[in-house]
Scaffold this active site. Sequence first.
Site, short mmCIF file in Angstrom:
data_model
loop_
_atom_site.label_atom_id
_atom_site.label_comp_id
_atom_site.label_asym_id
_atom_site.label_seq_id
_atom_site.Cartn_x
_atom_site.Cartn_y
_atom_site.Cartn_z
N GLY A 31 7.77 13.40 -12.02
CA GLY A 31 7.89 14.84 -12.09
C GLY A 31 7.01 15.58 -11.09
CG HIS A 37 9.90 14.09 -6.46
ND1 HIS A 37 8.74 14.83 -6.41
CD2 HIS A 37 9.56 12.88 -6.95
CE1 HIS A 37 7.74 14.09 -6.87
NE2 HIS A 37 8.20 12.90 -7.20
CD GLN A 61 2.94 4.66 -12.84
OE1 GLN A 61 4.01 4.34 -13.33
NE2 GLN A 61 2.87 5.16 -11.61
N GLY A 147 10.91 6.34 -3.00
CA GLY A 147 10.38 6.80 -1.71
C GLY A 147 9.52 5.72 -1.06
CE LYS A 149 3.40 9.98 -1.52
NZ LYS A 149 2.37 9.29 -2.33
CG ASP A 150 4.34 5.64 -4.02
OD1 ASP A 150 3.12 5.70 -4.22
OD2 ASP A 150 5.10 6.62 -4.10
CD GLN A 153 6.17 2.98 -7.10
OE1 GLN A 153 5.26 3.22 -7.89
NE2 GLN A 153 7.01 3.91 -6.70
CG MET A 184 6.24 16.60 1.21
SD MET A 184 7.74 17.48 0.79
CE MET A 184 7.89 18.50 2.25
O1 PAF Z 1 6.54 6.48 -7.88
C1 PAF Z 1 6.48 6.98 -9.02
O2 PAF Z 1 6.63 8.19 -9.21
C2 PAF Z 1 6.18 6.06 -10.20
O3 PAF Z 1 5.28 5.06 -9.87
C3 PAF Z 1 7.45 5.49 -10.86
C4 PAF Z 1 8.21 4.59 -9.90
C5 PAF Z 1 8.35 6.62 -11.32
C6 PAF Z 1 7.07 4.64 -12.08
O4 PAF Z 1 6.40 5.40 -13.03
#
Ligand code: PAF
Length: 286
Positions: A31, A37, A61, A147, A149-150, A153, A184
């Site tokens: 959010g 996003h 997390q 995205g 950026k991560d 992840q 961003m």
């Molecule tokens: O990148 C994010 O916003 C979060 O790490 C995700 C992938 C929604 C998991 O909570």
Amino acid sequence: MDLLTDSKAFQRTCRQWRADGLRTALVPTMGFFHDGHVSLMRWARANAERVAVSLFVNPTQFGPEEDLAAYPRDPERDAARAREAGVDVLFTPTPGTLYAPGHATWVQVPELAEHLCGKTRPVHFRGVATVVTKLLLLATPTVAVFGEKDWQQLAIIRRMVRDLDIPVQIVGRPIFREPDGLAMSSRNVYLAPDERAQAPNLHQGLRLAADMVAQGERDADKVLAAVRDHYARTLPLGRLDYLAFVTPDTIQPTTDLAVRTRLAVAMYLGKARLIDNVDVNPNPAA
Ligand code: PAF
């Protein structure tokens, strides 16, 4: 757009879409939507027949000293932005809905979580991998969008999906940047004006490195020293967490700049911890 808070109702809706033979997209988020996003939602809208967005500030997390309580939230504005982007369902579960009392099952990809953010945020990727697995199992989408950026992840999610045979296509979308180059992030609101003024230099340092390598430099230490020097001069308010070349898919430290790598950085700046990364390509013209 339907607003759903109940996991079972969300699951039923997504199952019906699949039963109807529709191509579906899931955009998992926490959010406080910014244009990055929205670009993921628009990509999903253009590439799927039904689009679900999850909005869940996932407690597992966040480490005990991290910003779970302070994480920026604006559910009404988020709903309006999702609606505008053409989202079909916005799923906003409460922590109690998604994690049953006594929750004891975790998904981990330890080899890819060893370095970079995994070092300073030891429980972070376990929480991410677990919640993303849960969301993928609830929504069973054709495609899930994240995205870049991560970057770490994204690499972890790709590996997890491959290793667990989760039938979904994972799509990574390019980093969305402010006009001055700052990636961003919902956390950019933490920046005070003087910190915000210095923040674009984070990306400039990465660009400097990518340009050095594109022009033939192959000495990783020399490149990293140049970036550190750039940060010392242009980001005096920042405190570097890490700056490292890693292999793009396995997230292992590397000094081999003859092949394509990813240069990743994390920096504390006031109350924010900013991350960014860049493709480092020794043969950009090829
Ligand atoms: O990148 C994010 O916003 C979060 O790490 C995700 C992938 C929604 C998991 O909570």
